[in-house]
Write an enzyme that holds these catalytic residues in place. Structure first.
Site, PDB file in Angstrom:
ATOM      1  N   GLU A 129       0.826  -1.220   0.000  1.00 43.17           N
ATOM      2  CA  GLU A 129       0.000   0.000   0.000  1.00 43.17           C
ATOM      3  C   GLU A 129       0.854   1.262   0.000  1.00 43.17           C
ATOM      4  O   GLU A 129       0.511   2.263  -0.640  1.00 43.17           O
ATOM      5  CB  GLU A 129      -0.922  -0.014   1.234  1.00 43.17           C
ATOM      6  CG  GLU A 129      -1.875   1.160   1.343  1.00 43.17           C
ATOM      7  CD  GLU A 129      -2.893   1.220   0.216  1.00 43.17           C
ATOM      8  OE1 GLU A 129      -3.819   0.401   0.223  1.00 43.17           O
ATOM      9  OE2 GLU A 129      -2.747   2.059  -0.681  1.00 43.17           O
ATOM     10  N   GLY A 187      12.183  20.872   2.354  1.00 40.59           N
ATOM     11  CA  GLY A 187      12.301  19.424   2.422  1.00 40.59           C
ATOM     12  C   GLY A 187      11.325  18.681   1.521  1.00 40.59           C
ATOM     13  O   GLY A 187      11.179  17.459   1.603  1.00 40.59           O
ATOM     14  N   LYS A 205       4.731   5.246 -10.307  1.00 44.54           N
ATOM     15  CA  LYS A 205       3.468   5.040  -9.594  1.00 44.54           C
ATOM     16  C   LYS A 205       2.340   4.707 -10.569  1.00 44.54           C
ATOM     17  O   LYS A 205       1.499   3.856 -10.286  1.00 44.54           O
ATOM     18  CB  LYS A 205       3.138   6.286  -8.779  1.00 44.54           C
ATOM     19  CG  LYS A 205       4.100   6.491  -7.605  1.00 44.54           C
ATOM     20  CD  LYS A 205       3.965   7.875  -6.993  1.00 44.54           C
ATOM     21  CE  LYS A 205       4.911   8.071  -5.815  1.00 44.54           C
ATOM     22  NZ  LYS A 205       4.991   9.489  -5.408  1.00 44.54           N
TER      23      LYS A 205
END
Lengths: 431, 431
Positions: A129, A187, A205
């Protein structure tokens, strides 16, 4: 209470998130899983690195054998990233009948088949997941909740770095470079941001999500890929003028049993729910033939959101009976064979921004070149000349057209004497 | 391929959707479940009613015994709605070791405990994804994906009828009655719309979601409930002026181990993702202590979206091994004991619209009454008098305050001689 021993591979951002969640949500996890989870070993590269979490030193090891040879360890959680040695470690662990949880998109997008097959063969559970969109339960959404659907389209914002940059450009008027610098400072972008800003991360993805949503094998290199480095504040202003926002979308559509897969900057209507996904948030939109429109929105990265998905997978394994000798997997990834649509055959509307000389007749000649290639124009904006500029900006929006036709027209336009430069071409989706 | 026989109870909107999906997605369902699903019986109230689907007449029955006594039927799918006989039928079927799928929010919200206990005792699977928010996988989201989290808040638009009405009021400038009529014409509101517009439907759903999200028993009557019938176009205009939109939200928050549960019209910041949920769409926002912000958006009603959830549940049962003698349920609903927060102790910001006489000193006196009750005001708008109006409109927005303090102030204001009427009080959430 029953006990289970697990091992963590990697103690970076995600690894630390998992460790923290296992501590601060211990009560919830015990009650929901029925197990007391004991982290038996943590594989690290360097024993002496500062960790930022309060983890007993005796758990750390640099030797994978300490984990693979310990038969009391039932679950191996891979959070190392990259292809090797992550893949090899997972395969070895599966052969030792250890269940696997991974957060590694790269290995899944490129070597997923071998991992799925080995998990099947060894009868171990394999959960992932966290590999796509961090804390958003998109994998279980597709694999478990939407099983009654034929999925027709899936498109989404799956990269937080680029969405942060595009948000800063759209809302604060920054240029790309400035927004990228800010993303690095905060960041959200790495020192080498290539994988994010050139769309590689999103393409990995998309390969994973497409395989699952369409039950077919999708290789990473079947995904057409374009990054956001060419987007300027000018494009963003024009988009707004036309009622759109620019997002980096990962898109897969099934058309006549063929899949088209693409990652590129996209004009999204300002009223579409994806248009309101700001900053580093991710969101994935799915059209199923039964469920209709569905969107999942949330944090696509970060130690705790990604850790939430990893620990959720660990709990799923515990609930599915971690002690079973052989587990029968419920999700197959090669149910159908699908062809892929070549990018030249994709049909889109297009936004084209070009710089042309400020002469009479230019617009007419350009329009003719589009017409000759069967590209019909929906609107044209010609901006007045500003001092010191070389030429004037011309913005064209087409009706639906084949990409091949558009590119043929652009080839002609590129060599026309009065055209200074074709500045940008961006696809428009109305979904 | 293995075969499984199932029975449908009810052939209304959802029942027909399930029948259609089982036909047109047969290939997907077979491959994903590993089973050929045969509808063996369909329970209907009237054999002679026109169905709108092409269903063989010999499958129809008006006698539940035809289903309960048929040991070849493994799964019973309840889509009748209402409490009885739906509850009795499900309990009987469980005792005959049949697995259950239900789309019935009312029975779950009021009699869920007995159903969960009986399913446990009989070792049958009990799935109910379709009972809340149609096709949106919110039940599995909470029960399966977010198990690593302590959920802190959950709030959402879970009623499509009221969201449609509020959308028409906000975007098309309609008044409540006009929007309600249009909702009826378009089939979004029933002839008797009470359950939707008075918030009962949303309160049932909130009770179910809260039980799951907080692992505790939540009764329907513990939910504070207010409908949208008092909302006027004036309120909507003021909301916009302050940067908000008005939505009917179902809200649950855990504060110091106590739950507050409420359904009421709410000022939602215009930049919040829920603000952009239009028409009959639903969306549920969750804050988990690991996952952070998560939102699920989609169709909360309709034959196919709700059918998608029902058929998804059937497939989950088949994958979990429908033939097991006894199934060990993974989700417990009474993991923790939680107290409930009384509505008077809830803290909110408030929008108050009142009609007052147009006299000097009124504002000062009102402000004093709020101050005496520890309610501090953030802003006040006093509108000039228009011809023919009795008094002038005064709009006040408070800082965070206890509901009890606010109501004490309102009690005083209601009896003040220069106050014509307190027109509306609407809670403001900034999440």
């Amino acid at each position: 209470m029953k006990k289970v021993r697990i091992a963590l591979l990697g103690l970076g951002n995600v690894g630390r998130g998992v460790w923290k969640i296992l501590q601060f949500n211990q009560d919830e996890i015990r009650k929901r899983s029925g197990y007391d989870i004991e982290v038996a070993k943590v594989l690290v590269r360097d024993m002496n690195k500062a960790r930022g979490v309060d983890i007993p030193e005796e758990l750390l090891t640099t030797d994978f054998n300490d984990i693979i040879e310990d038969s009391s360890i039932k679950i191996v959680v891979e959070m190392m990233g990259g292809i090797e040695p992550a893949k090899e470690y997972m395969l070895e662990a599966m052969k030792k009948k250890k269940h696997i949880v991974t957060a590694n998109k790269m290995v899944l997008a490129t070597e997923g088949d071998q991992l799925f097959e080995t998990a099947d063969k060894e009868g171990v559970m394999f959960y992932y997941e966290a590999s796509v969109a961090g804390g958003i339960p998109i994998i279980s959404g597709i694999n478990e909740s939407l099983t009654a659907n034929k999925i027709e389209q899936l498109y989404g914002i799956v990269n937080g770095t680029t969405n942060y940059i595009l948000t800063k450009m759209a809302l604060d008027g920054m240029e790309f470079e400035e927004a990228l610098e800010e993303a690095k400072e905060k960041g959200y972008a790495e020192a080498d941001p290539t994988s994010d800003i050139e769309g590689f991360d999103a393409a990995y993805k998309l390969a994973i999500l497409s395989s699952l949503a369409f039950g077919t094998k999708v290789e990473f290199d079947q995904v057409y890929r374009e990054g956001i480095t060419n987007i300027t504040s000018e494009d963003i202003t024009y988009a707004k003028e036309f009622g759109y926002v620019i997002k980096l979308l990962a898109i897969v559509k099934e058309i006549n049993n063929k899949l088209q897969l693409r990652v590129h900057p996209t004009f999204v209507p300002a009223t579409h729910p994806l248009a309101n996904v700001y900053n580093s948030f991710n969101a994935i939109f799915i059209k199923g033939n039964a469920v209709g429109d569905l969107m999942l929105y949330g944090r696509g990265a970060g130690d705790l959101p990604t850790g939430s998905a990893v620990v959720g997978d660990i709990i799923s394994i515990l609930r599915n009976n971690v002690d079973l000798e052989s587990y029968l997997p419920s999700v197959k990834n090669n149910l159908w064979h699908k062809e892929f649509i070549d990018m030249k055959d994709v049909e889109c509307k297009y936004y084209i921004r070009a710089t042309v000389e400020d002469k009479p007749g230019v617009l007419g000649e350009l329009t003719t070149m589009f017409g000759k290639n069967n590209v019909s124009l929906r609107s044209v904006i010609q901006r007045g000349k500003e001092q010191g500029e070389e030429g004037v900006s011309l913005v064209l929006v087409t009706h639906f057209t084949k990409e091949e036709n558009l590119l043929n027209a652009i080839d002609l336009i590129n060599i026309a004497p009065y055209v200074v430069k074709v500045d940008n071409i961006i696809r428009i989706e109305n979904f």
